[in-house]
Design a protein around this motif. Sequence first.
Motif, PDB file in Angstrom:
ATOM      1  N   ARG A 112     -27.761  45.890   5.727  1.00  0.00           N
ATOM      2  CA  ARG A 112     -26.611  45.958   6.669  1.00  0.00           C
ATOM      3  C   ARG A 112     -26.493  46.207   8.401  1.00  0.00           C
ATOM      4  NH1 ARG A 112     -23.057  49.948   5.390  1.00  0.00           N
ATOM      5  NH2 ARG A 112     -22.986  49.377   3.482  1.00  0.00           N
ATOM      6  N   LYS A 113     -27.322  47.293   8.824  1.00  0.00           N
ATOM      7  CA  LYS A 113     -28.054  47.209  10.140  1.00  0.00           C
ATOM      8  C   LYS A 113     -29.011  46.230  11.063  1.00  0.00           C
ATOM      9  CE  LYS A 113     -26.349  52.071  10.366  1.00  0.00           C
ATOM     10  NZ  LYS A 113     -26.804  53.562  10.467  1.00  0.00           N
ATOM     11  N   ARG A 114     -29.855  45.610   9.891  1.00  0.00           N
ATOM     12  CA  ARG A 114     -31.387  44.845  10.813  1.00  0.00           C
ATOM     13  C   ARG A 114     -30.691  43.660  10.648  1.00  0.00           C
ATOM     14  NH1 ARG A 114     -36.833  48.278  10.318  1.00  0.00           N
ATOM     15  NH2 ARG A 114     -36.449  46.623  11.694  1.00  0.00           N
ATOM     16  N   GLN A 115     -30.263  43.353   9.593  1.00  0.00           N
ATOM     17  CA  GLN A 115     -30.159  41.547   9.077  1.00  0.00           C
ATOM     18  C   GLN A 115     -28.683  41.296   8.601  1.00  0.00           C
ATOM     19  OE1 GLN A 115     -33.849  41.147   6.475  1.00  0.00           O
ATOM     20  NE2 GLN A 115     -34.984  40.245   8.564  1.00  0.00           N
ATOM     21  N   PRO A 116     -27.928  41.923   9.147  1.00  0.00           N
ATOM     22  CA  PRO A 116     -26.273  41.603   8.859  1.00  0.00           C
ATOM     23  C   PRO A 116     -26.056  40.027   8.047  1.00  0.00           C
ATOM     24  CG  PRO A 116     -26.764  41.934  11.630  1.00  0.00           C
ATOM     25  CD  PRO A 116     -27.424  42.536  10.587  1.00  0.00           C
ATOM     26  N   HIS A 117     -26.925  39.035   9.071  1.00  0.00           N
ATOM     27  CA  HIS A 117     -26.503  37.376   8.652  1.00  0.00           C
ATOM     28  C   HIS A 117     -27.068  37.222   7.147  1.00  0.00           C
ATOM     29  CE1 HIS A 117     -31.095  38.406   9.372  1.00  0.00           C
ATOM     30  NE2 HIS A 117     -31.158  36.638   9.423  1.00  0.00           N
ATOM     31  N   VAL A 118     -28.411  37.733   6.773  1.00  0.00           N
ATOM     32  CA  VAL A 118     -28.380  38.189   4.780  1.00  0.00           C
ATOM     33  C   VAL A 118     -27.844  38.300   4.229  1.00  0.00           C
ATOM     34  CG1 VAL A 118     -30.298  38.612   3.359  1.00  0.00           C
ATOM     35  CG2 VAL A 118     -31.025  37.829   6.082  1.00  0.00           C
ATOM     36  N   VAL A 119     -26.520  39.871   4.918  1.00  0.00           N
ATOM     37  CA  VAL A 119     -25.746  40.057   3.398  1.00  0.00           C
ATOM     38  C   VAL A 119     -24.576  38.956   3.359  1.00  0.00           C
ATOM     39  CG1 VAL A 119     -24.134  41.893   3.966  1.00  0.00           C
ATOM     40  CG2 VAL A 119     -26.364  42.453   4.593  1.00  0.00           C
ATOM     41  N   ALA A 120     -24.621  38.408   4.773  1.00  0.00           N
ATOM     42  CA  ALA A 120     -23.215  37.444   3.899  1.00  0.00           C
ATOM     43  C   ALA A 120     -23.823  35.877   2.837  1.00  0.00           C
ATOM     44  CB  ALA A 120     -22.876  37.070   5.609  1.00  0.00           C
ATOM     45  N   THR A 121     -25.224  35.822   3.203  1.00  0.00           N
ATOM     46  CA  THR A 121     -25.723  35.595   2.188  1.00  0.00           C
ATOM     47  C   THR A 121     -25.875  35.594   0.497  1.00  0.00           C
ATOM     48  OG1 THR A 121     -27.593  35.526   2.805  1.00  0.00           O
ATOM     49  CG2 THR A 121     -26.898  33.630   3.701  1.00  0.00           C
ATOM     50  N   ILE A 122     -25.941  37.373   0.754  1.00  0.00           N
ATOM     51  CA  ILE A 122     -25.883  37.586  -1.295  1.00  0.00           C
ATOM     52  C   ILE A 122     -24.397  36.853  -2.124  1.00  0.00           C
ATOM     53  CG2 ILE A 122     -25.899  39.667  -2.301  1.00  0.00           C
ATOM     54  CD1 ILE A 122     -27.182  40.969   0.074  1.00  0.00           C
ATOM     55  N   PRO A 123     -23.588  36.534  -1.406  1.00  0.00           N
ATOM     56  CA  PRO A 123     -22.347  35.890  -2.501  1.00  0.00           C
ATOM     57  C   PRO A 123     -23.141  34.207  -2.814  1.00  0.00           C
ATOM     58  CG  PRO A 123     -21.475  36.940  -0.346  1.00  0.00           C
ATOM     59  CD  PRO A 123     -22.648  37.442  -0.469  1.00  0.00           C
ATOM     60  N   ILE A 124     -23.566  33.545  -1.219  1.00  0.00           N
ATOM     61  CA  ILE A 124     -23.840  32.078  -1.612  1.00  0.00           C
ATOM     62  C   ILE A 124     -24.990  32.293  -2.688  1.00  0.00           C
ATOM     63  CG2 ILE A 124     -24.829  30.551  -0.706  1.00  0.00           C
ATOM     64  CD1 ILE A 124     -22.932  31.246   1.737  1.00  0.00           C
ATOM     65  N   PHE A 125     -25.625  33.592  -2.782  1.00  0.00           N
ATOM     66  CA  PHE A 125     -26.726  33.007  -3.609  1.00  0.00           C
ATOM     67  C   PHE A 125     -26.539  34.077  -4.607  1.00  0.00           C
ATOM     68  CE2 PHE A 125     -29.608  36.676  -6.120  1.00  0.00           C
ATOM     69  CZ  PHE A 125     -30.766  35.621  -6.359  1.00  0.00           C
ATOM     70  N   LEU A 126     -25.596  34.738  -4.616  1.00  0.00           N
ATOM     71  CA  LEU A 126     -24.637  34.502  -6.747  1.00  0.00           C
ATOM     72  C   LEU A 126     -24.183  33.756  -7.336  1.00  0.00           C
ATOM     73  CD1 LEU A 126     -23.654  38.880  -6.590  1.00  0.00           C
ATOM     74  CD2 LEU A 126     -25.428  37.303  -7.245  1.00  0.00           C
ATOM     75  N   ALA A 127     -23.394  32.895  -5.866  1.00  0.00           N
ATOM     76  CA  ALA A 127     -22.663  31.959  -6.819  1.00  0.00           C
ATOM     77  C   ALA A 127     -23.829  30.321  -7.351  1.00  0.00           C
ATOM     78  CB  ALA A 127     -22.063  31.107  -5.308  1.00  0.00           C
ATOM     79  N   LEU A 128     -25.019  30.533  -5.743  1.00  0.00           N
ATOM     80  CA  LEU A 128     -25.651  29.609  -6.856  1.00  0.00           C
ATOM     81  C   LEU A 128     -27.043  29.636  -7.984  1.00  0.00           C
ATOM     82  CD1 LEU A 128     -26.907  28.888  -2.928  1.00  0.00           C
ATOM     83  CD2 LEU A 128     -26.083  27.055  -4.847  1.00  0.00           C
ATOM     84  N   LEU A 129     -26.414  31.380  -8.857  1.00  0.00           N
ATOM     85  CA  LEU A 129     -27.515  31.633  -9.724  1.00  0.00           C
ATOM     86  C   LEU A 129     -26.394  31.505 -10.543  1.00  0.00           C
ATOM     87  CD1 LEU A 129     -29.814  33.464 -10.428  1.00  0.00           C
ATOM     88  CD2 LEU A 129     -28.545  35.236 -10.082  1.00  0.00           C
ATOM     89  N   MET A 130     -24.611  31.995 -10.185  1.00  0.00           N
ATOM     90  CA  MET A 130     -23.858  31.235 -11.408  1.00  0.00           C
ATOM     91  C   MET A 130     -23.829  29.982 -11.718  1.00  0.00           C
ATOM     92  SD  MET A 130     -21.749  34.793 -11.038  1.00  0.00           S
ATOM     93  CE  MET A 130     -22.240  36.225 -10.927  1.00  0.00           C
ATOM     94  N   ILE A 131     -24.005  29.085 -11.132  1.00  0.00           N
ATOM     95  CA  ILE A 131     -23.667  27.866 -11.136  1.00  0.00           C
ATOM     96  C   ILE A 131     -24.872  27.425 -11.428  1.00  0.00           C
ATOM     97  CG2 ILE A 131     -23.513  25.535  -9.820  1.00  0.00           C
ATOM     98  CD1 ILE A 131     -21.304  27.652  -7.982  1.00  0.00           C
TER      99      ILE A 131
END
Length: 111
Positions: free
Chosen positions: A72-91
Amino acid sequence: MARYIAAFCMTLMVFGYFFGITLPNGYVLGDAILSRMGLAPWSNATTGLHYTVLYSGAIIAVSWLGAVAALRKRQPHVVATIPIFLALLMIGTPLLLGALAGYFGFEPLYK
């Protein structure tokens, strides 16, 4: 240190996902692990509530929260990609497993 915690949480997230899905040959990793531990994967023998899905959801939720807290503090842009990662994994996983099942001669469960 936060990178390692986040990497562990992302790996745990992938494990949690594969813990709960059925592979094209009918094998469920979570059921095998729970059976080896002496726990029932289903509430009524082979029917009822599938505990594996609950455990899988809990593993994914805890690992998601851990990755968000670590990044959250050091790389907030990566936090925003976690849901995208999960969606790609599930699809992507059912598509990949279906393709591999056809290649190796299994009858795919996902049509």
